[in-house]
Design an enzyme around this catalytic site. Structure first.
Site, short mmCIF file in Angstrom:
data_model
loop_
_atom_site.label_atom_id
_atom_site.label_comp_id
_atom_site.label_asym_id
_atom_site.label_seq_id
_atom_site.Cartn_x
_atom_site.Cartn_y
_atom_site.Cartn_z
N HIS A 15 0.78 -1.28 0.08
CA HIS A 15 0.03 -0.03 -0.01
C HIS A 15 0.83 1.17 0.06
O HIS A 15 2.12 1.16 0.07
CB HIS A 15 -1.03 -0.13 1.13
CG HIS A 15 -0.40 0.39 2.55
ND1 HIS A 15 -1.24 0.57 3.72
CD2 HIS A 15 0.73 0.36 2.96
CE1 HIS A 15 -0.49 0.82 4.61
NE2 HIS A 15 0.68 0.52 4.23
N CYS A 34 5.28 5.52 4.91
CA CYS A 34 4.20 4.68 4.33
C CYS A 34 3.77 5.47 3.14
O CYS A 34 2.80 5.11 2.67
CB CYS A 34 3.19 4.53 5.47
SG CYS A 34 3.14 3.00 6.25
N HIS A 40 4.97 -0.03 -0.43
CA HIS A 40 5.66 -1.02 0.27
C HIS A 40 4.62 -1.90 0.96
O HIS A 40 3.49 -1.94 0.74
CB HIS A 40 6.33 -0.30 1.47
CG HIS A 40 5.21 0.24 2.32
ND1 HIS A 40 4.70 1.53 2.02
CD2 HIS A 40 4.71 -0.05 3.61
CE1 HIS A 40 3.84 2.01 2.99
NE2 HIS A 40 3.96 0.69 3.89
N HIS A 42 3.15 -5.05 3.86
CA HIS A 42 2.89 -5.40 5.10
C HIS A 42 2.54 -6.89 4.98
O HIS A 42 1.90 -7.44 4.21
CB HIS A 42 1.89 -4.61 5.86
CG HIS A 42 2.11 -3.30 5.96
ND1 HIS A 42 3.05 -3.10 7.16
CD2 HIS A 42 1.90 -2.28 5.54
CE1 HIS A 42 3.29 -1.80 7.02
NE2 HIS A 42 2.68 -1.22 6.08
N ASP A 80 -4.85 -10.82 -0.77
CA ASP A 80 -3.41 -11.32 -0.78
C ASP A 80 -2.78 -11.07 -2.00
O ASP A 80 -3.08 -11.32 -3.26
CB ASP A 80 -3.54 -12.71 -0.42
CG ASP A 80 -2.31 -13.38 -0.10
OD1 ASP A 80 -1.36 -12.71 0.55
OD2 ASP A 80 -2.14 -14.65 -0.47
N HIS A 81 -1.30 -10.61 -1.70
CA HIS A 81 -0.49 -10.44 -3.01
C HIS A 81 -1.05 -9.07 -3.81
O HIS A 81 -0.72 -9.32 -4.97
CB HIS A 81 -0.02 -11.53 -3.70
CG HIS A 81 0.90 -12.49 -2.86
ND1 HIS A 81 0.59 -13.19 -2.06
CD2 HIS A 81 2.32 -12.58 -2.95
CE1 HIS A 81 1.73 -13.73 -1.46
NE2 HIS A 81 2.73 -13.12 -1.95
N GLU A 125 -1.31 -4.93 11.40
CA GLU A 125 -0.34 -4.37 10.20
C GLU A 125 1.03 -4.73 10.74
O GLU A 125 1.82 -5.01 9.61
CB GLU A 125 -0.60 -2.64 10.04
CG GLU A 125 -0.24 -2.66 8.66
CD GLU A 125 -0.29 -1.13 8.55
OE1 GLU A 125 -1.30 -0.90 7.68
OE2 GLU A 125 -0.01 -0.03 9.24
NI NI Z 1 2.41 0.81 5.56
#
Ligand code: NI
Length: 137
Positions: A15, A34, A40, A42, A80-81, A125
């Site tokens: 995100h 972020c 990047h 998580h 996911d992914h 997260e």
């Molecule tokens: Ni983040």
């Protein structure tokens, strides 16, 4: 007797947090790392909690296989992914913060659960940062 049944799940996603009304300086100041324009990732950990009465015939509040399948189909396959900003429609205009992600997850699961069941979702997260939403307020 109302009992809470919990199921853990997991997904990886990328995100970027930013507010389009602000310039780069303010976005960097508010969102820090972020705000990275290259996104990047998580490792999100999820706990789905379903509360309800025990069915006298099955002894279940909810069949955990059904809950497992629901989480897999509606959340894991969906997020996911993925790049949340670019590939998950809810986040086209909504900042994919942990707070907003947990509400989206709750909404996507809620519509498929029996009305007699209460739903709460906890989303990690990072191992130390997590949010909770139960649909109240
Ligand atoms: Ni983040």
């Amino acid at each position: 007797m109302r009992v809470t049944v919990n199921r853990k799940a997991h997904f990886n996603a990328a995100h970027r947090l930013y507010c389009q009304d602000w310039d780069n300086v303010k976005n960097e100041a508010v969102f820090g790392k972020c705000n990275n324009p290259n996104f990047h990732g998580h490792n999100y950990e999820l706990i789905v909690s379903v509360t309800g009465a025990i069915n006298p015939q099955t002894g279940f509040v909810i069949d955990l296989n059904d809950l497992k399948t629901l989480i897999y189909e509606k959340i894991e396959l969906y997020m996911d992914h993925k790049n949340l900003n670019e590939q998950v429609p809810e986040f086209k205009t909504l900042n994919p913060t942990a707070e907003n992600i947990v509400v989206v997850i709750w909404q996507r699961l809620r519509q498929h659960l029996d009305e007699a069941l209460d739903l709460a979702v906890t989303l990690y997260e990072t191992p130390r940062n997590f949010v909770y939403y139960d649909g109240k307020a």
